[in-house]
Each structure stands twice: as structure tokens, then as C-alpha cells.
Write a protein that holds these residues in place. Structure first.
Motif, PDB file in Angstrom:
ATOM      1  N   ILE A 129       0.240   5.039  -1.693  1.00  0.00           N
ATOM      2  CA  ILE A 129       0.668   6.033  -1.393  1.00  0.00           C
ATOM      3  C   ILE A 129       1.197   6.839  -1.662  1.00  0.00           C
ATOM      4  O   ILE A 129       0.687   8.135  -2.319  1.00  0.00           O
ATOM      5  N   VAL A 162      -3.727  18.018   3.494  1.00  0.00           N
ATOM      6  CA  VAL A 162      -5.240  17.614   2.990  1.00  0.00           C
ATOM      7  C   VAL A 162      -6.174  18.285   3.941  1.00  0.00           C
ATOM      8  O   VAL A 162      -7.299  19.123   3.520  1.00  0.00           O
ATOM      9  N   ILE A 194      -4.789   7.889   6.378  1.00  0.00           N
ATOM     10  CA  ILE A 194      -3.574   7.380   6.074  1.00  0.00           C
ATOM     11  C   ILE A 194      -2.532   7.981   6.680  1.00  0.00           C
ATOM     12  O   ILE A 194      -0.924   7.792   7.246  1.00  0.00           O
ATOM     13  N   GLY A 195      -2.824   9.562   6.765  1.00  0.00           N
ATOM     14  CA  GLY A 195      -1.633  10.213   7.589  1.00  0.00           C
ATOM     15  C   GLY A 195      -1.270  10.003   8.905  1.00  0.00           C
ATOM     16  O   GLY A 195      -0.071   9.745   9.628  1.00  0.00           O
ATOM     17  N   SER A 227       9.392   4.419  17.485  1.00  0.00           N
ATOM     18  CA  SER A 227      10.670   5.521  18.068  1.00  0.00           C
ATOM     19  C   SER A 227      10.258   4.949  19.293  1.00  0.00           C
ATOM     20  O   SER A 227      11.350   5.583  19.697  1.00  0.00           O
ATOM     21  N   ILE A 287       1.209  -1.443  -0.080  1.00  0.00           N
ATOM     22  CA  ILE A 287       0.315  -0.224   0.121  1.00  0.00           C
ATOM     23  C   ILE A 287       0.871   1.277  -0.005  1.00  0.00           C
ATOM     24  O   ILE A 287       0.862   1.973  -0.006  1.00  0.00           O
ATOM     25  N   GLN A 288       2.370   1.402   0.889  1.00  0.00           N
ATOM     26  CA  GLN A 288       2.746   2.668   0.660  1.00  0.00           C
ATOM     27  C   GLN A 288       3.189   2.631  -0.458  1.00  0.00           C
ATOM     28  O   GLN A 288       3.059   3.810  -1.121  1.00  0.00           O
ATOM     29  N   LEU A 330      -0.191  15.558  -4.825  1.00  0.00           N
ATOM     30  CA  LEU A 330      -0.765  16.400  -3.578  1.00  0.00           C
ATOM     31  C   LEU A 330      -0.141  17.819  -3.152  1.00  0.00           C
ATOM     32  O   LEU A 330      -0.484  18.809  -2.892  1.00  0.00           O
ATOM     33  N   GLY A 356       3.327  10.683   7.271  1.00  0.00           N
ATOM     34  CA  GLY A 356       2.353  10.649   7.355  1.00  0.00           C
ATOM     35  C   GLY A 356       1.788  12.556   7.929  1.00  0.00           C
ATOM     36  O   GLY A 356       0.483  12.860   7.843  1.00  0.00           O
ATOM     37  N   ALA A 357       2.894  12.892   8.139  1.00  0.00           N
ATOM     38  CA  ALA A 357       2.411  14.470   8.523  1.00  0.00           C
ATOM     39  C   ALA A 357       2.132  15.587   7.387  1.00  0.00           C
ATOM     40  O   ALA A 357       1.324  16.387   7.826  1.00  0.00           O
ATOM     41  N   TYR A 413       0.728   6.717   9.268  1.00  0.00           N
ATOM     42  CA  TYR A 413       1.841   6.379   9.347  1.00  0.00           C
ATOM     43  C   TYR A 413       2.304   7.395  10.785  1.00  0.00           C
ATOM     44  O   TYR A 413       3.723   6.596  11.116  1.00  0.00           O
ATOM     45  N   MET A 414       1.911   8.100  10.966  1.00  0.00           N
ATOM     46  CA  MET A 414       3.089   8.854  12.016  1.00  0.00           C
ATOM     47  C   MET A 414       1.824   8.013  14.250  1.00  0.00           C
ATOM     48  O   MET A 414       3.234   8.148  14.416  1.00  0.00           O
ATOM     49  N   VAL A 422      -7.951   9.775   3.442  1.00  0.00           N
ATOM     50  CA  VAL A 422      -6.116  10.593   3.126  1.00  0.00           C
ATOM     51  C   VAL A 422      -5.620  11.070   4.459  1.00  0.00           C
ATOM     52  O   VAL A 422      -4.359  10.402   4.212  1.00  0.00           O
ATOM     53  N   ALA A 423      -6.003  11.862   5.194  1.00  0.00           N
ATOM     54  CA  ALA A 423      -6.178  12.526   6.312  1.00  0.00           C
ATOM     55  C   ALA A 423      -5.335  11.238   7.045  1.00  0.00           C
ATOM     56  O   ALA A 423      -4.631  11.285   7.293  1.00  0.00           O
ATOM     57  N   GLN A 426       5.132   5.340  12.826  1.00  0.00           N
ATOM     58  CA  GLN A 426       6.886   6.185  13.406  1.00  0.00           C
ATOM     59  C   GLN A 426       6.521   6.253  14.906  1.00  0.00           C
ATOM     60  O   GLN A 426       7.203   5.604  15.857  1.00  0.00           O
ATOM     61  N   LEU A 453       1.124  14.701   4.662  1.00  0.00           N
ATOM     62  CA  LEU A 453      -0.241  13.890   4.625  1.00  0.00           C
ATOM     63  C   LEU A 453      -1.159  14.456   5.130  1.00  0.00           C
ATOM     64  O   LEU A 453      -2.298  15.297   4.202  1.00  0.00           O
ATOM     65  N   VAL A 454      -1.196  14.443   6.442  1.00  0.00           N
ATOM     66  CA  VAL A 454      -2.727  15.160   6.908  1.00  0.00           C
ATOM     67  C   VAL A 454      -2.306  16.780   6.917  1.00  0.00           C
ATOM     68  O   VAL A 454      -3.336  17.564   6.585  1.00  0.00           O
ATOM     69  N   MET A 510       0.111   9.638  -4.528  1.00  0.00           N
ATOM     70  CA  MET A 510      -0.786  10.011  -4.266  1.00  0.00           C
ATOM     71  C   MET A 510      -0.464  11.191  -3.422  1.00  0.00           C
ATOM     72  O   MET A 510      -0.440  12.120  -3.696  1.00  0.00           O
ATOM     73  N   SER A 561      15.564   9.126  12.492  1.00  0.00           N
ATOM     74  CA  SER A 561      15.193   7.429  11.153  1.00  0.00           C
ATOM     75  C   SER A 561      13.410   7.482  11.334  1.00  0.00           C
ATOM     76  O   SER A 561      13.181   6.853  10.468  1.00  0.00           O
ATOM     77  N   ALA A 562      12.700   8.480  11.561  1.00  0.00           N
ATOM     78  CA  ALA A 562      11.309   9.034  11.733  1.00  0.00           C
ATOM     79  C   ALA A 562      10.608   9.427  10.447  1.00  0.00           C
ATOM     80  O   ALA A 562      10.060   9.990  10.500  1.00  0.00           O
ATOM     81  N   TRP A 563      11.225   8.905   9.668  1.00  0.00           N
ATOM     82  CA  TRP A 563      11.096   9.940   7.961  1.00  0.00           C
ATOM     83  C   TRP A 563       9.465   8.940   8.188  1.00  0.00           C
ATOM     84  O   TRP A 563       8.909  10.205   7.503  1.00  0.00           O
ATOM     85  N   LEU A 564       8.775   8.440   8.306  1.00  0.00           N
ATOM     86  CA  LEU A 564       7.802   7.458   8.151  1.00  0.00           C
ATOM     87  C   LEU A 564       6.429   8.552   8.573  1.00  0.00           C
ATOM     88  O   LEU A 564       5.353   8.886   8.040  1.00  0.00           O
ATOM     89  N   PHE A 565       7.274   9.184   9.698  1.00  0.00           N
ATOM     90  CA  PHE A 565       6.402   9.991  10.631  1.00  0.00           C
ATOM     91  C   PHE A 565       6.108  11.789   9.374  1.00  0.00           C
ATOM     92  O   PHE A 565       4.991  11.766   9.652  1.00  0.00           O
ATOM     93  N   LEU A 573     -12.230  18.855   8.562  1.00  0.00           N
ATOM     94  CA  LEU A 573     -12.085  18.950   7.028  1.00  0.00           C
ATOM     95  C   LEU A 573     -13.473  18.170   6.470  1.00  0.00           C
ATOM     96  O   LEU A 573     -13.955  17.934   5.454  1.00  0.00           O
TER      97      LEU A 573
END
Lengths: 313, 293
Positions: free
Chosen positions: A243, A293, B106-107, B118, A239-240, A250, A286-287, B110-111, B103-104, B114, A289-290, A246, A279-283, B94
Motif C-alpha cells: 500500500i 482518491v 483500504i484507506g 486508539s 500488505i502494508q 498517488l 488511511g485518511a 486503516y482509519m 483504494v478508498a 487505528q 488515501l481516501v 501506492m 501515535s495514530a499515524w496509521l489513521f 467515486l
């Protein structure tokens, strides 16, 4: 805005990207090649999502489809890069067509979940046939498969040239497509499907064509990734990887021709920069994306189109 | 072991899966039913429940059951509060637009994932079962705790059903589900209802996770499978229908237990996901649902 000016601007973008390989240090030139391949993927995603309003969560399937359509023949049967790239186009396009035949009977949230489920089934299928596909481990594409017209794609110059060439092809096709009659029909589907049906267009057929074109882009990008960077693995079907395009679209601006490459480049180097610090690049993904949007749903070039230049394609 | 007892074992394992799945999926179903929001971060709320349970049980001194009971109380509340905050800060802004909320979330996924990596780390860590009583059957012994999981899930689901159908708050929630605007016109604070529903939905996932964590270990990626299975259950059962969700969880859980005992689990998952995609395409009201009014 005149057509000549639009074309000149986009050609200038291509020239600047080509010149960048000589200006950037070698490490970042290789990264730019990665960004261009990801941008090719994102441009395909943008045709479906940005222009036609098809929010898919299954594009990883088309990307991985192209990746394995190119990688498996190169690995098992010694195909060289030329035929493998053509197979990757076919792989992405055929998968997109097959998924579209079912998924396009739904819309909105259902469309998102159906495409997600098909992509998940595709990922599991790659795992199931791990004797052939290498499963989660994947496999390295042999040198024989990474040669195009006698050039070794593992060396920097030819690799960048191929990445740039494929990107440029996709970029110009995208520009021509969205400025054509059909491009306006695509936008009409996004803006008001019922009204365009009233005008005599068949939404299902239009959306299926767009999804197949989008799949061709994704497949070609997947194949290029396998051949240029020498690795294919089932993780690209997760799924990544649906995303990420997208997110690029965006950020750069949905429904703009240059948005995907801008978004891909910014996000790629933002993650690169962040992974030097943490190492927290996934965060960060996510951030981003939020935040996007919430505060900037139109993206960078969408904002430019709104405030600066209304004719931006 | 002959075939009969083997099948019985498969069914019992399936029943445990079904119980936990029914809990997690009912949270997803509640959120979709009332708010029309597809919460992709649901699996992460589940994972958070398990991780919090691990933290609580290591912090609380005394016997295993004491820590477990505290975890069972703390984890759903903490996760529910986090979800309510996410609703207030993100989803409400939203305006619950279906695609933007996906989409939010999904964000958010990930947060949260992670953050767990951590602060909790990449290891899978065990939580001790609150008791280790075994049920001795003629053919094999079976963990009494697993039977407790089934029982506890049934109790929570029954309580949820009573809450939704018999209480004033449940009535308000169902009214909002049927027609948001009319509910608002009758003086119902719809924003508050949405926040509560999103919190309760996440709390249900956390309860499911606390119950399962003595059987499976707590791990930062453990939300993935429950999310997918919950999607499957909610779609097969009919989006937003609680009864359909429970029935579908039983069907999926039991068949998963049997199929993965006798066939390849990956093949079973492939068939299940394809089945779900086709159900959504050809029978969007679910296999057990009725068409929307």
C-alpha cells in the motif's frame, strides 16, 4: 518540451537531493536515505501502476523478495553487499516474472486480488520457514554483509551515498524508459489495451516486461533497505508495504518521473511529524488515501502537468 | 482419544469456523454481487462488531445473556449505519469505480483499525458466553454455545436468503444487480439500494463477529484473517453468488478445521491462498459458479 530541458531539470533534482545530506541535520539526513530507498521502490511501482495501468497489491512480495535475497546470503553465508545487491535485483525480478505469468492473465480487480494473494502466500512462506528467515522477528544483517568496496554501510556517509546512487540510477533509467518508444507503448496499454493490440503490440508481453522491471526496482530497494539499515523481517512482506508505494505514487502524481520521490518524502515527513503529536499515524495513512482518491486522483505533479507544464514526463 | 472421535472434534470445530465464515463472506459477496465493489474494509467491520459487543456487554447490567442479546441487536445496526455513511460520503462520490473504491476501502481499513486501537486499546478482551451449557459426548465434552453459533448462523443465512428471494426489497436489490441502468429507468432509487446493500453487508460481518466473540476475544487486529478467508470463500464460491459462498464456506471451514488439527495451519493457509490465486486466474467464475451471462 525539449529533451535537454527535461534532462537538466531531473539532473538538478538529483543534485539537490545529494546536497540535502549536508544541509539537513544528521537525523534527517538518515531519514532522507530511507526516503530515497522507499522512492526507488515507489518508482518501480509507478512504472507498473502510473504508466502501464497495472494496479498491483502485491509489490511487498517483490520488495521482501529482494530484501531476503540480499539478507539471507549475507546472514547465512557471509556475502558482502555487492553480490547481495545483485541477488536482490534477481530476487525481485524473478518473483515479479513468476507472479506476472499468472496474474497478467487477469485484469482490473482480479489482478489486484491475485497479486494480493500471491504476496500473502509469500508472507506466510517467510513465516513458515522461520528457522531460516527469523519469521516475524526477522534478523539483523551482520556487519560483514554491510560493506561495499571496503566502505561500511552502517556509517552515515557511505549509507547516504549508496542510497542516493541507487535512487539516481533508478531515476535516470525511469526517465529514459518513459521517454523511449517502449515508454509510449506502456502508456498505450494503460489508455487503450485493445487499440494497441490492434496496432500489433502484444499486451501480455509488454505488461510482463514492465512488471519485471518494476520487480527489479522493488527488489533492489528491498535489498538496499536490508543492507543500509541492517534489518530484514517478514513484516516487510505484509500488505502494508504494497500500500505504501501506492500511496506515495498517488500523492506525488501517478505517471510522473519525479512524483514517487516527492510523494515518499512528503508522506514520510508527514507521518514523522504526526507521530510526534499522536501515535495514530496509521489513521493519517488511511485518511490520506481516501482524500487523495476522492479529491486529487492525479496527485501533485499530475496537477502540475495539467495546469502548468503539459510536457512534464 | 482414538482417531474417530478426534476427527469428529476437528469437524465440529470446522463447522463453527464455517458458520461464522459463511456469514461474514455472504456480506462481502452481497456487496460485490450488487455493487461490484470489493470491500477491503470488510474485516474491519467484523472487528468493529466484536469491539462494540465488548462495550455493550460491559455496559449492560444483569446476566450475560441480556448483554449478549443487546449486543446482537446493537452491533450490526451501528456497524451497518457506519458502512452506509461511508458509502454515501466516499464510495458514491467515486462513482463506484472498481479500482478507486478498493483504494478508498483500504484507506477506511486503516482509519477504522487505528480508531479501534486508539479508543479500545491493544488488548484482547473476552466477552462472556450467554450460557455455559456443555454437550457431553462419550469421548469429550463440547461447548453448547459453539453449537448455538452454528444454529444462529444458519438462521441468519436462511433469513438473508428469504429476504433476497421473497421480499420486495430483495427483488429490487436483485434487479439492480442484474442491470443498474434498467433498474434506474424503472424508478428504483439505485443510490439508496447501494447504501442499503453496503450497510447490510457490513452488518452481516458484525453479526458474525458478535457470535464468535465469546469464543475468541475482541482485538483490534482480528479483522485480518476473516477478511482473507472471506475473500477466499467468495472467490472459490463464485463472485456474487450467495449459494456458492455458503458451499465454499463449508468446504473451507471444514477442511481448515481438519487440516489445522493434523497439519501446520500456516502451510494450510499458504496452499489455500495459492489455490485461490490460481482459481481466479484459470476459473474466474469460481469452482461452483457458472460463467457470467
Amino acid at each position: 518540451m525539449s529533451g535537454a530541458k527535461v534532462w537538466a531539470l531531473h539532473l538538478a533534482v538529483l543534485v539537490a537531493l545529494f546536497a540535502a545530506q549536508y544541509l539537513l541535520p544528521p537525523y534527517h539526513a538518515t531519514n532522507l536515505a530511507r526516503v530515497l530507498v522507499l522512492a526507488l521502490f515507489a518508482m518501480g511501482y509507478n512504472l507498473a501502476f502510473g504508466y502501464t495501468g497495472l494496479l498491483s497489491l502485491g509489490h511487498a512480495l517483490f520488495f521482501a523478495g529482494g530484501m531476503f535475497a540480499a539478507g539471507l546470503p549475507a546472514y547465512h553465508f557471509g556475502f558482502s553487499a555487492g553480490p547481495a545487491l545483485i541477488l536482490s535485483l534477481l530476487g525481485g525480478g524473478v518473483l515479479a516474472g513468476a507472479v506476472g505469468l499468472f496474474a497478467l492473465r487477469t485484469a482490473g480487480v482480479s489482478f489486484m486480488i491475485v497479486t494480493l494473494m500471491f504476496a500473502q502466500a509469500g508472507y506466510l512462506t517467510l513465516i513458515y520457514f522461520n528457522a531460516w528467515t527469523g519469521g516475524d522477528q526477522g534478523f539483523a544483517v551482520p556487519a560483514s554483509g554491510r560493506s561495499l568496496f571496503g566502505f561500511a554501510l552502517s556509517s552515515d556517509g557511505p549509507r547516504f551515498a549508496v542510497a542516493w546512487g541507487l535512487f539516481a540510477l533508478g531515476f535516470l533509467v525511469c526517465l529514459a524508459l518513459v521517454r523511449s518508444r517502449f515508454g509510449r507503448v506502456m502508456v498505450a496499454m494503460r489508455e487503450n489495451e485493445e487499440r494497441s493490440r490492434l496496432l500489433g503490440y502484444n499486451p501480455f508481453v509488454v505488461k510482463l516486461i514492465v512488471l519485471v522491471i518494476s520487480g527489479l526496482y522493488a527488489g533492489l530497494a528491498g535489498g538496499a533497505w536490508a543492507l543500509l539499515f541492517g534489518y530484514a523481517g517478514a513484516s516487510f512482506a505484509t500488505i502494508q508495504y504494497s500500500i505504501l508505494p501506492m500511496l506515495y505514487v498517488l500523492l506525488g502524481g501517478a505517471g510522473t518521473v519525479a512524483g514517487p520521490v516527492l510523494g515518499a518524502a512528503l508522506m514520510f515527513w508527514l507521518i514523522e511529524l504526526a507521530s510526534g503529536l499522536t501515535s495514530a499515524w496509521l489513521f493519517l495513512v488511511g485518511a490520506a488515501l481516501v482524500v487523495l482518491v476522492l479529491f486529487a486522483p492525479k496527485g501533485i505533479l499530475g496537477w502540475v502537468r495539467e495546469k502548468v507544464w503539459r510536457g512534464l514526463p | 482419544m482414538s482417531f474417530g472421535p478426534f476427527l469428529l472434534l476437528a469437524l465440529m470445530e470446522g463447522l463453527v469456523t464455517a458458520a461464522v465464515l459463511a456469514l461474514a463472506a455472504s456480506g462481502l459477496s452481497l456487496v460485490f454481487g450488487v455493487m461490484r465493489v470489493v470491500n477491503v474494509a470488510h474485516g474491519e467491520f467484523y472487528m468493529l462488531g466484536a469491539v462494540i459487543a465488548w462495550f455493550v456487554t460491559t455496559l449492560v447490567p444483569g446476566p450475560a445473556w441480556a448483554g449478549f442479546l443487546v449486543a446482537l441487536a446493537v452491533a450490526p445496526v451501528a456497524v451497518g449505519a457506519l458502512a452506509a455513511a461511508a458509502d454515501r460520503l466516499v464510495l458514491r462520490r467515486l462513482d463506484y469505480d472498481p479500482e478507486a473504491t478498493i483504494v478508498a476501502t483500504i484507506g477506511l481499513l486503516y482509519m477504522i483499525q487505528q480508531a479501534a486501537l486508539s479508543f479500545y486499546g491493544p488488548d484482547a478482551r473476552p466477552v462472556a458466553a450467554p450460557f455455559d451449557w456443555r454437550l457431553q459426548l462419550p469421548w469429550f465434552g463440547y461447548s453448547g454455545y459453539k453449537l448455538f453459533v452454528v444454529l444462529a448462523a444458519a438462521v441468519v443465512l436462511l433469513a438473508l436468503w428469504l429476504f433476497m428471494t421473497r421480499s420486495k426489497v430483495g427483488l429490487v436489490m436483485r434487479a439492480t444487480q442484474v442491470d443498474r441502468d434498467v433498474a434506474q429507468a424503472f424508478g428504483i432509487d439505485v443510490d439508496l439500494v447501494y447504501m442499503a446493500v453496503f450497510g447490510i453487508g457490513a452488518a452481516l460481518a458484525a453479526v458474525a463477529a458478535v457470535l464468535i466473540v465469546p469464543i475468541q476475544q475482541a482485538h483490534y487486529l482480528m479483522g485480518h484473517d476473516p477478511l482473507l478467508l472471506s475473500f477466499i470463500v467468495v472467490i472459490i464460491g463464485g463472485l456474487g453468488s450467495l449459494r456458492g459462498t455458503v458451499v465454499a464456506a463449508l468446504v473451507i471451514g471444514l477442511s481448515d478445521g481438519v487440516i489445522s488439527m493434523f497439519f501446520s495451519p500456516t502451510l494450510a493457509k499458504i496452499l489455500a491462498t495459492l489455490l485461490v490465486a490460481l482459481v481466479l486466474v484459470f476459473r474466474p467464475q469460481g469452482l461452483f459458479g457458472v460463467r457470467d451471462r
